[in-house]
Structure formats: C-alpha cells, structure tokens
Design an enzyme around this catalytic site. Structure first.
Site, PDB file in Angstrom:
ATOM      1  N   ASP A  73       0.659  -1.494   0.127  1.00  0.00           N
ATOM      2  CA  ASP A  73       0.269  -0.145  -0.471  1.00  0.00           C
ATOM      3  C   ASP A  73       0.800   1.617  -0.669  1.00  0.00           C
ATOM      4  OD1 ASP A  73      -1.856  -1.754   0.064  1.00  0.00           O
ATOM      5  OD2 ASP A  73      -2.484  -0.950   1.754  1.00  0.00           O
ATOM      6  N   ARG A  78       2.701   6.570  -2.459  1.00  0.00           N
ATOM      7  CA  ARG A  78       3.877   7.063  -3.520  1.00  0.00           C
ATOM      8  C   ARG A  78       3.393   7.460  -5.220  1.00  0.00           C
ATOM      9  NH1 ARG A  78       6.787   3.217  -0.627  1.00  0.00           N
ATOM     10  NH2 ARG A  78       8.042   4.770   1.596  1.00  0.00           N
ATOM     11  N   THR A 189      -8.602   2.635   6.456  1.00  0.00           N
ATOM     12  CA  THR A 189      -7.941   0.964   6.902  1.00  0.00           C
ATOM     13  C   THR A 189      -6.783   1.183   6.889  1.00  0.00           C
ATOM     14  OG1 THR A 189      -8.087   0.621   4.309  1.00  0.00           O
ATOM     15  CG2 THR A 189     -10.345   0.246   5.452  1.00  0.00           C
ATOM     16  N   GLY A 190      -6.612   2.349   7.162  1.00  0.00           N
ATOM     17  CA  GLY A 190      -5.043   2.112   7.317  1.00  0.00           C
ATOM     18  C   GLY A 190      -4.581   2.610   8.843  1.00  0.00           C
ATOM     19  N   SER A 192      -5.580   5.229  10.841  1.00  0.00           N
ATOM     20  CA  SER A 192      -6.928   5.302  11.636  1.00  0.00           C
ATOM     21  C   SER A 192      -7.137   4.586  12.278  1.00  0.00           C
ATOM     22  CB  SER A 192      -8.257   6.141  10.493  1.00  0.00           C
ATOM     23  OG  SER A 192      -9.266   6.034  11.171  1.00  0.00           O
ATOM     24  N   SER A 194      -6.300   1.555  12.841  1.00  0.00           N
ATOM     25  CA  SER A 194      -5.866   1.173  14.059  1.00  0.00           C
ATOM     26  C   SER A 194      -4.807   1.282  15.425  1.00  0.00           C
ATOM     27  CB  SER A 194      -4.138   0.995  13.474  1.00  0.00           C
ATOM     28  OG  SER A 194      -2.925   1.638  13.543  1.00  0.00           O
TER      29      SER A 194
END
Length: 293
Positions: A73, A78, A189-190, A192, A194
């Site tokens: 991801d 990038r 789903t990144g 945030s 966790s």
C-alpha cells in the site's frame, strides 16, 4: 494501450512478476513507460532492454490508460505523487503483505492486462486531503496532498501533545494525545483503523478525525463531511511536532496553525470485478472466518 509502471527498487522479489506484465503488454503492442529509478533497477537485475521512462516531474499525462504499482500500500501512496491530478487510473499489484490498496495478487499479474481489455473493471474516484499554511513547509511545497491521511504527532518526547481543533471555524476540542489523524475514506483502513477508527467505504463523502492514544479516554473517532475545513494547532513541552502526509514527514514548530481540507482533485483507482473492496475487506480482515458463519 498506454501503461506506466512503478515499483520500489529494494523489492527484487517483485521483478519476475514485472517481467510477466511486460511480456503480456508486449502481446498487445502497448506503449510502456517505467519510472526512471525502477527502470535502472530492472536493467541491472534482469537485463531488460531500454524503455521510455518518467519521473515525478515529467513523462506522464492524461493519455495513459493505467499506472501499475508493484509493492504494498505504501507504494500505491507514493504512486499518487507521480500521478497527481493527471487522472491516470492506478492499479496496485501486491508484492507486500496486507494490501488494501494493492489488491491484485502478483501471481495473477497477467490478468491486469487481460481483464482490463475485457472491460471487467470499474473506476473508483478516491478523494484526497491537502494541507495549507501561512508559512512554508519545504517538504510539502510541491506535494501538499495525501491519499490516506494527514497526521500530527509528538516529536523528541514521550509526553503528550495538545491538538487544539476547529471544524469550519467552530471550536471542537483539544485532544491530549500522542497525535491526531485526519483520514480520508481510503485511509480509514490504514493508520486510523489501527487507532480504533471506523472502516469507511471508499466512495463515502467523509473525513475521520482519530486521536492517537488519547489521555482523555472519552475522546472517540469522529466522522465529518468531507467539505469540512479542519484547523489545528499543536502545543506541548517540545518546540516542534511532526506532520505527515501519508509517508512524507516534516517537523513543524508548535503554535503554528495548519489547515486541512479535501483536495480539489481525486485519484482514480481501477477496481477489477474479481477484486472488489468488499472482497478485500473479507480477505484482509478475515470477516466471516468465525465458525458460526
């Protein structure tokens, strides 16, 4: 067919699959361009012939049919700094681990071309967030946007910081925490997630404010409309704090006001029929694995 290819130069485990993709593209006489550093890496490790190249400054325009990202991801994030506002659709081939953005299996890389030509896909527009300030942050001068999130966090200290937060010029609260994440639906789903944030569908018109390890335990993630203008100001024991746009990071003096809002352009992601967002949620978060289902 016109295709741009990008990957991380330290991931030599992906090179065999890049070669597979190139072979498939050559079958349909595609126009191919490879990111300059990645092209040099391919030549050195696989002895490939010369291809036209591109950089983050030149070589890409809206005439490209797709931008293929090899990696995880982070590589897709990038990739957005190359695509910018050109409208080139991005597809991620996963050579990493989890992969909410790079969903296509590397073993099926030939299908990236085959299914695209069949029309077995849709284009999903992903919103971004941008940072604006009355002072200059050199690290973000030309690339002040993020696909996943903008994060402010503590620097050079184990003490909490205070993040004074306003929504559309109305005071919300002051978070006592290790930091604050302002996430897009894509970024939900990144980082945030966790930190206890909700999963949000990519097409939702929302932003999420998620505190990082808040000391005021009743502070919870907050979902707001994506036309909200968010202003924050950080204070703490140290003179500086960190601001990150996805994987790019800068040190900023405490007390400086930072404005965060939805960017004026979107990034297009190719969602193949065989690799939908809901299927990705089931596979990556193991939804439905409970035996009671």
């Amino acid at each position: 067919m016109k295709v741009a290819i990008y990957g991380q130069t330290y991931q030599d485990n992906a090179l065999d699959y890049v070669v597979e993709l190139l072979n498939e593209l050559q079958k349909v006489d595609a126009v191919i361009r490879i990111e300059d550093n990645f092209n040099s890496f391919l030549k050195a490790n696989r002895g490939l012939n010369n291809y036209e190249t591109f950089t983050d400054k030149k070589g890409l325009d809206g005439s490209f049919d797709m931008f293929v990202s090899f990696g995880g991801d982070g590589t897709v994030l990038r990739a957005t700094t190359f695509v910018k506002n050109t409208g080139i659709p991005i597809v991620g081939v996963n050579t990493g681990r989890l992969g909410f953005l790079s969903t296509f299996k590397k073993e099926d890389v030939r299908k990236v071309v085959q299914e695209f030509l069949k029309g077995d896909y849709s284009l999903v527009e992903r919103s971004l967030v941008e940072v604006s300030t009355t002072f200059e942050i050199p690290e973000f001068k030309d690339l002040n946007f993020a696909l996943n999130e903008v994060t402010v966090s503590r620097k050079d200290t184990t003490s909490m910081i205070t993040v004074e937060t306003f929504l559309n010029d109305e005071y919300l609260t002051s978070y006592w925490a290790d930091g604050l994440i302002i996430s897009t639906p894509t970024g939900s789903t990144g980082y945030s997630l966790s930190c206890g944030g909700p999963v949000i569908a990519p097409t939702a018109k929302s932003l999420v404010l998620t505190p990082i390890a808040p000391h005021n335990l009743n502070a919870r993630p907050l979902v707001v409309s994506d036309d909200t203008v968010i202003r924050i100001k950080v204070s703490g024991r140290e003179e500086n704090h960190l601001v990150s746009l996805d994987s790019r990071i800068a040190s900023v003096a405490n007390g400086k006001e930072i404005c965060i809002k939805k960017a004026p352009f979107t990034v297009k992601m190719i969602e193949y029929t065989s690799e939908s967002f809901l299927k990705t949620l089931r596979n990556k978060l193991l939804w439905g694995e409970d035996k009671r289902n």
